[in-house]
Design a protein around this motif. Structure first.
Motif, PDB file in Angstrom:
ATOM      1  N   GLN A   1       0.842  -1.203   0.000  1.00 24.47           N
ATOM      2  CA  GLN A   1       0.000   0.000   0.000  1.00 24.47           C
ATOM      3  C   GLN A   1       0.873   1.248   0.000  1.00 24.47           C
ATOM      4  O   GLN A   1       0.596   2.216  -0.690  1.00 24.47           O
TER       5      GLN A   1
ATOM      6  N   VAL B   1       3.848   1.394  -1.195  1.00 23.80           N
ATOM      7  CA  VAL B   1       4.453   1.485  -2.513  1.00 23.80           C
ATOM      8  C   VAL B   1       3.495   2.176  -3.471  1.00 23.80           C
ATOM      9  O   VAL B   1       3.856   3.038  -4.246  1.00 23.80           O
ATOM     10  N   GLU B   2       2.241   1.770  -3.360  1.00 23.49           N
ATOM     11  CA  GLU B   2       1.264   2.269  -4.310  1.00 23.49           C
ATOM     12  C   GLU B   2       0.971   3.747  -4.157  1.00 23.49           C
ATOM     13  O   GLU B   2       0.884   4.481  -5.127  1.00 23.49           O
ATOM     14  N   GLN B   3       0.795   4.134  -2.934  1.00 28.60           N
ATOM     15  CA  GLN B   3       0.354   5.506  -2.746  1.00 28.60           C
ATOM     16  C   GLN B   3       1.466   6.348  -2.151  1.00 28.60           C
ATOM     17  O   GLN B   3       1.891   6.130  -1.027  1.00 28.60           O
ATOM     18  N   GLU B   4       1.915   7.297  -2.950  1.00 27.15           N
ATOM     19  CA  GLU B   4       2.927   8.202  -2.430  1.00 27.15           C
ATOM     20  C   GLU B   4       2.256   9.179  -1.491  1.00 27.15           C
ATOM     21  O   GLU B   4       1.040   9.318  -1.472  1.00 27.15           O
ATOM     22  N   GLU B   5       3.116   9.825  -0.767  1.00 23.08           N
ATOM     23  CA  GLU B   5       2.586  10.820   0.153  1.00 23.08           C
ATOM     24  C   GLU B   5       1.930  11.949  -0.663  1.00 23.08           C
ATOM     25  O   GLU B   5       2.481  12.400  -1.663  1.00 23.08           O
ATOM     26  N   VAL B   6       0.788  12.327  -0.223  1.00 21.11           N
ATOM     27  CA  VAL B   6       0.107  13.406  -0.935  1.00 21.11           C
ATOM     28  C   VAL B   6       0.729  14.732  -0.498  1.00 21.11           C
ATOM     29  O   VAL B   6       0.742  15.053   0.683  1.00 21.11           O
ATOM     30  N   VAL B   7       1.288  15.419  -1.454  1.00 21.79           N
ATOM     31  CA  VAL B   7       1.899  16.713  -1.117  1.00 21.79           C
ATOM     32  C   VAL B   7       1.080  17.803  -1.804  1.00 21.79           C
ATOM     33  O   VAL B   7       0.936  17.823  -3.018  1.00 21.79           O
TER      34      VAL B   7
ATOM     35  N   PHE C   1       0.468  21.801  -2.621  1.00 21.58           N
ATOM     36  CA  PHE C   1       1.312  22.996  -2.737  1.00 21.58           C
ATOM     37  C   PHE C   1       0.428  24.194  -3.043  1.00 21.58           C
ATOM     38  O   PHE C   1      -0.658  24.063  -3.608  1.00 21.58           O
TER      39      PHE C   1
ATOM     40  N   TYR D   1       5.673  24.354  -5.770  1.00 21.04           N
ATOM     41  CA  TYR D   1       6.248  23.233  -6.506  1.00 21.04           C
ATOM     42  C   TYR D   1       6.830  23.745  -7.808  1.00 21.04           C
ATOM     43  O   TYR D   1       6.149  24.409  -8.589  1.00 21.04           O
TER      44      TYR D   1
END
Lengths: 497, 343
Positions: B27, B29-35, B37, B70
């Motif tokens: 999980q 791996v699948e979902q990167e941290e939501v950033v 901006f 960003y």
């Protein structure tokens, strides 16, 4: 806690134990399998989802191409069909853009998505302006706008391509991680299942062993018992299952049988000792009896004396005296010789003849003696001294004191496999009561009380010896028709003893 | 029995934990941290792969993070090489909050920059100013200062008194404005005149012959070819070659080595990456001018942020430059090695 479980387990029935031994591994394996199944399915579903974004981006790109083409077609032909296609494509593209949701895929991807969305808005607006200009036949404007849309279209495609590519790279790495996770999961599952399987086999083996071991023990003990060895030990557990119950019952039964057997052995030993003792006693009694009888007869001295008398009478020429003494001597010799052994019927008859001669000499021929002998049976063996005591009894108690002429009839004949010896007198007879007492042995004293007048052997002795000799109870019959109607004694001996 | 059951339960629990961990990892791996901006800036250059722009981008990105913005390098992953003006068009159409631009300053670019500014997008121009546009800010070198620095180095290199015999080639970027290149030349000339005691009374002072060669990087390898051509085609080679571009510096450096002209042609470079520093250390290049790339990156973001939040910003932010001679190059290499070892 463990103790309680152990106690409960020990008290559980075999069926319950088997059920538990079966259910626990099955449930565990099932649980592992279900969990694995769900997890792997979830993962596979996730793997499937991985490229969904790429698919939708590809669709978006196609929609954009279609949109651009349909706009161009409209600009070229101004056909209603192309316009309809354009509006449909525009709607599809708008939907596609709206469905993009990559907020959770990282900043870079999200930023790229934002770029695409904003460019799309500009592009769609410009496309709409181009279409409107075309409608308004503003050639210059729609040409310029179209040129601009071409640039924007290619930019958009490039951006979609870039996003798609970025996602694809990311998804490919995700995919390989997912795949390796799946593989490691598979590996772990196989190992765990294998491990549980082995432990399961061991547990089932131990459980069944704990159940069958007492049974094997029991059957071995039963075989030992069947082979006659009661000295076997059965290890009865204190559990509450059926096998423990059976083991305990068997142990109890074995103990009872052992007790019972030792009891029987004791009683048999006691009985045989008693019998042995009885036999010894009997033998002794017989011996004593015999010796006493022999002592009663005490013939030796008399016999020698009579021999001397006979020789004297012969020298004097007294023939009658000689005959008398000879008969008497023969009579006593027979007594001495035969008392220990059996004799033939002929010898017994001869003795009766001599006895009757002696009595007739003594009582001057008062006794009328007759005999009817079946010569075929005279060689049959009988105990010695059985006829003479009966004849003596007939003389003494039958015909001695009668007023009429006394007769004694001896008859020997065969009846079936028996030889019957009948001594019949015509004396005073015998009451039924007395006959019974004689036959039952109670009147021994009465009938041979007069020792002075007899050779000392009573009817009781005769009956007893006949019984021992033949091994039968029914050896003598006494018949009398009443007072003064005489008495008949019938001795029955088998032809072959 | 009990132990066996416990072992099995433990095994089952272990499987559960392993599965859980694997699933969780997946999980993650699948979902990167939501950033999220606040601001979205575009970084548009002619060659974002070059060391110079890489360093600038890294510094700017770092600064952007501080402002919860960003910074996106638009040229990445587009499938083909986009020109700065095409990238600028994409940035404008993407309704970015700000654009950092470095590239040509032609009419199309001016139009795009003006359009961006009209739509409220802040535009910061780096290195080569687009003077005619409505750009908010120019972050770059003071070319006169750069010229002075070059002049100081030239001073050190010229051994003869007869400066008229000395020829200097100045290689400038085709994108560089006339004004900028003129400023460099002017600064050098001014410095030499000053050195030669030009009193400004009209007496002619002999100054070196200076040729400005503009290199238009029409395609990716053209710079290198053009510099080679200078070595091949020219009858007489210059005594000094001034490279006002990092890439040209590297190319010239390689060319003098290849044609065995080290020592004959003195090169004064621009920018200070590992290759150039190494060349300075080995005296293939006599010296170079290092630009403060991190200052350039930081300043550009600061200018954009300032414009976004206040509606205005400085129209010019200078970037520091310094001369890197052999000694300095040696020191910088050692410092870099120490940092690498520390890491």
């Amino acid at each position: 806690m463990t103790g309680l479980v152990r106690r409960k387990w020990n008290n559980a029935s075999v069926r319950l134990k088997m059920l538990i031994a079966f259910i626990i591994p099955v449930v565990l394996i099932l649980a592992v399998n279900i969990y694995m199944y769900i997890s792997i399915n979830t993962m596979i579903a996730r793997v499937d989802e991985i490229y969904v974004v790429n698919v939708s981006l590809n669709e978006l790109s196609e929609d954009l191409t279609f949109l651009q083409n349909s706009m161009r077609e409209y600009l070229e032909s101004k056909s209603t069909g192309a316009l309809n296609d354009y509006y449909r494509a525009e709607q599809d593209y708008r939907n596609g853009i709206a469905s993009l949701d990559l907020k959770n895929s990282g900043t870079a991807v999200y930023a790229m998505q934002e770029n695409i969305i904003h460019q799309s808005e500009n592009y769609l607006q410009l496309a709409q302006e181009t279409i409107t200009a075309k409608r308004g036949r503003n050639v210059e404007k729609y040409k310029a706008s179209y040129e601009e849309t071409v640039d924007m279209y290619s930019d958009l495609q490039a951006c979609i391509y870039a996003l798609n590519n970025k996602q694809f790279k990311k998804n490919t790495s995700d995919y390989s991680i997912l795949l390796s996770s799946l593989r490691s999961m598979e590996m772990v599952t196989i190992l765990i299942l294998f491990f549980i399987g082995i432990v399961n086999v061991i547990v089932v083996f131990l459980v069944t062993k704990s159940m069958t071991l007492p049974l094997i023990d029991l059957s071995q003990a039963a075989n030992e018992v069947a082979g006659g060895n009661f000295d076997v030990s059965v290890t009865a557990t204190d559990g509450g299952d059926e096998i423990s119950v059976v083991s305990r019952a068997f142990k109890k039964m074995l103990a009872s049988i052992q007790d019972y057997i030792s009891e029987i052995r004791d009683s048999v030993m006691r009985e045989s000792m008693l019998k042995e003792h009885e036999l010894v006693m009997e033998n002794r009694m017989k011996e004593v009896q015999l010796r006493s009888l022999q002592a009663q007869i005490n013939p030796h001295f008399l016999f020698n004396t009579l021999n001397a008398g006979e020789q004297l009478a012969m020298m004097e020429g007294a023939d009658k005296t000689t005959e008398f003494i000879e008969n008497m001597a023969d009579f006593f010799r027979y007594n001495i010789k035969k008392i220990d052994n059996d004799a033939s019927i002929a010898e017994e008859i001869a003795l009766v003849d001599k006895y009757v001669y002696l009595l007739n000499v003594r009582f001057t021929g008062e006794i009328h003696y007759s005999k009817d002998i079946d010569e075929e049976v005279t060689e049959v063996r009988v105990p010695s001294m059985i006829l003479q005591p009966i004849v003596e009894n007939a003389v003494n108690y039958g015909i001695r004191d009668i007023d009429w002429e006394g007769h004694i009839d001896l008859k020997v004949y065969r009846q079936n496999s028996d030889v019957l010896l009948s001594i019949r007198d015509n004396g005073v007879g015998m009451s039924k009561d007395k006959i019974d007492r004689i036959l039952s042995g109670e009147a021994v004293g009465e009938v041979s009380a007069d020792h002075a007048a007899s050779n000392g052997i009573g009817l009781g002795n005769v009956i007893e010896r006949l019984q021992i000799f033949t091994g039968q109870r029914d050896v003598m019959g006494i018949f009398s028709e009443g007072k003064n109607k005489g008495t008949e004694f019938i001795i029955k001996v088998p032809m072959h003893v | 029995m009990i132990i066996g059951t416990l072992i099995m339960i433990a095994a089952a629990a272990f499987t559960g934990i392993v599965f859980h961990v694997i699933t969780k990892t997946m999980q993650n791996v699948e979902q990167e941290e939501v950033v999220s901006f606040d601001k979205h800036y575009a970084f548009v250059t002619d060659n974002s792969e070059s060391d110079l722009w890489q360093e600038v981008f890294e510094a700017a990105e770092e600064q952007a993070k501080e402002y919860n913005a960003y910074l996106e390098d638009l040229s990445v992953g587009l499938g083909r090489d986009y020109s700065p003006e095409e990238l600028l068009r994409i940035a404008v159409n993407s309704k970015m909050d700000g654009i950092i631009y470095s590239g040509r300053a032609d009419r199309k670019v001016i139009e795009l920059i003006n359009k961006a500014v009209d739509e409220g997008i802040g535009v910061v121009v780096l290195q080569n100013d687009v003077e005619m546009s409505k750009r908010q800010c120019y972050v770059g070198l003071n070319y006169y200062e750069l010229g002075q620095m070059y002049a100081l180095q030239i001073d050190k290199l010229i051994e003869t008194d007869d400066l008229a015999d000395v020829t200097i080639d100045v290689l400038v970027d085709g994108d560089m404005s006339e004004g900028a290149s003129n400023l460099i030349i002017m600064a050098i000339e001014d410095h030499i005149r000053e050195q030669m005691g030009d009193t400004g009374d009209g007496e002619e002072v002999a100054i070196p012959e200076m040729n400005v060669t503009r290199i238009y990087a029409e395609d990716i390898f053209s710079a290198e070819e053009r510099i080679r051509n200078i070595f091949l085609e020219k009858d007489s080679l210059p005594d000094i070659m001034l490279c006002v571009n990092g890439v040209y510096t590297r190319c010239a450096c390689q060319a003098v080595v290849d044609y065995n002209l080290v020592g004959q042609i003195q090169i004064i470079g621009y920018f200070a990456n590992d290759t150039i520093l190494d060349a300075v250390d080995k005296q293939v290049i006599s010296s170079t001018v290092s630009v403060d790339t991190s200052e350039m990156g930081r300043s550009s973001i600061q200018a954009l942020y300032e414009y976004n939040s206040m509606g205005y910003t400085n129209s010019y932010l200078p970037v520091g430059i310094e001369i890197v001679d052999q000694q300095a190059a040696h020191r910088m290499i050692e410092e870099k090695n120490d940092r690498t070892e520390e890491k």
